[in-house]
Design an enzyme around this catalytic site. Structure first.
Site, PDB file in Angstrom:
ATOM      1  N   GLY A 154       0.835  -1.188   0.000  1.00 47.46           N
ATOM      2  CA  GLY A 154       0.000   0.000   0.000  1.00 47.46           C
ATOM      3  C   GLY A 154       0.873   1.241   0.000  1.00 47.46           C
TER       4      GLY A 154
ATOM      5  N   CYS B 296       5.549   0.092   7.605  1.00 48.02           N
ATOM      6  CA  CYS B 296       5.187   1.238   6.763  1.00 48.02           C
ATOM      7  C   CYS B 296       6.421   1.629   5.957  1.00 48.02           C
ATOM      8  CB  CYS B 296       4.744   2.398   7.661  1.00 48.02           C
ATOM      9  SG  CYS B 296       4.325   3.897   6.740  1.00 48.02           S
ATOM     10  N   LEU B 297       6.224   1.897   4.670  1.00 50.22           N
ATOM     11  CA  LEU B 297       7.369   2.278   3.825  1.00 50.22           C
ATOM     12  C   LEU B 297       8.020   3.573   4.317  1.00 50.22           C
ATOM     13  CD1 LEU B 297       5.931   1.469   0.272  1.00 50.22           C
ATOM     14  CD2 LEU B 297       7.538   0.107   1.627  1.00 50.22           C
TER      15      LEU B 297
ATOM     16  N   HIS C 204      -4.726   1.378   7.427  1.00 50.90           N
ATOM     17  CA  HIS C 204      -3.390   1.992   7.441  1.00 50.90           C
ATOM     18  C   HIS C 204      -3.301   3.136   6.418  1.00 50.90           C
ATOM     19  CE1 HIS C 204       1.180   1.489   7.739  1.00 50.90           C
ATOM     20  NE2 HIS C 204       1.029   2.299   6.700  1.00 50.90           N
ATOM     21  N   GLU C 205      -3.747   2.859   5.184  1.00 51.30           N
ATOM     22  CA  GLU C 205      -3.604   3.867   4.119  1.00 51.30           C
ATOM     23  C   GLU C 205      -4.555   5.040   4.334  1.00 51.30           C
ATOM     24  OE1 GLU C 205      -0.997   3.626   2.466  1.00 51.30           O
ATOM     25  OE2 GLU C 205      -0.623   1.532   2.952  1.00 51.30           O
TER      26      GLU C 205
ATOM     27  N   GLN D  46       3.021   9.953   1.180  1.00 55.91           N
ATOM     28  CA  GLN D  46       4.308   9.250   1.294  1.00 55.91           C
ATOM     29  C   GLN D  46       5.247   9.540   0.128  1.00 55.91           C
ATOM     30  OE1 GLN D  46       2.357   5.233   2.158  1.00 55.91           O
ATOM     31  NE2 GLN D  46       4.211   5.160   3.394  1.00 55.91           N
TER      32      GLN D  46
ATOM     33  N   HIS E 216      -3.154   7.418   6.786  1.00 57.89           N
ATOM     34  CA  HIS E 216      -2.094   8.276   6.246  1.00 57.89           C
ATOM     35  C   HIS E 216      -2.672   9.610   5.778  1.00 57.89           C
ATOM     36  CE1 HIS E 216       1.846   6.470   6.141  1.00 57.89           C
ATOM     37  NE2 HIS E 216       1.413   5.321   5.653  1.00 57.89           N
TER      38      HIS E 216
HETATM   39 ZN   LIG Z   1       2.334   3.531   5.750  1.00 59.19          ZN
END
Ligand SMILES: [Zn+2]
Length: 169
Positions: free
Chosen positions: A45, A92-93, A134-135, A50, A138
């Protein structure tokens, strides 16, 4: 085009993003770039903040590009219902190499618009429910560490600060 991924500590990750209003070829290009960036980073995701773009837009593919039908674009997503609970490792990236058991709903339904602006509702279970939550968070400037104990969260923040000081973040 592969974008660099913004890491925790940058303001764009912690402020609410702006609604997507224009569904045009620029948005299509951005979505394609987001998928490319997510796959290159081996993520399931990715949210627009991000990559430094404060828009309520995210892409999800829990198949890791194996199943074209698993590709999901969520513009202006809203979690409309959740059910039961799960407790699994999450990462998380934007917080590379930090993972922690994070509580999430087992099932989550999300209402969103696709890349053409068409509204839809879909329900995910397990990893997909986790990705929806999660997304979507963000886009409200919230990261998964928000759901951890204070102790655990502070420990991660401390380690990130150390890495920043060392120029390794
Ligand atoms: Zn994330």
């Amino acid at each position: 085009m592969i974008y660099p991924i913004v890491k925790y500590g940058q303001a764009v990750l912690e402020r609410p993003a702006q609604p997507v209003k224009e569904f045009n070829s620029d948005l299509e290009k951005l979505v394609a770039d987001m998928f490319e960036t997510m796959y290159a980073a081996n993520g399931v995701g990715l949210a627009a903040p991000q990559i430094g773009i404060s828009l309520r837009l995210c892409v999800i593919d829990i198949s890791g590009s194996q199943d074209p039908q698993a590709k999901l674009v969520l513009a202006n997503p809203v979690i409309i219902s959740t059910e039961a609970e799960q407790m699994e490792e999450e990462g998380c990236l934007s917080l590379p190499d930090f993972r922690a058991k994070t509580p999430r709903p087992l099932r989550a339904s999300v209402r969103a618009q696709d890349v053409s602006g068409k509204e839809f509702t879909t329900t995910g279970e397990g990893l997909l429910a986790r990705a929806f939550c999660h997304e979507t968070e963000h886009l409200d400037g919230k990261l998964f560490i928000h759901h951890l104990s204070r102790l655990k969260r502070e420990s991660i923040k401390r380690k990130v600060r150390k890495l920043m000081k060392a120029g390794e973040w």
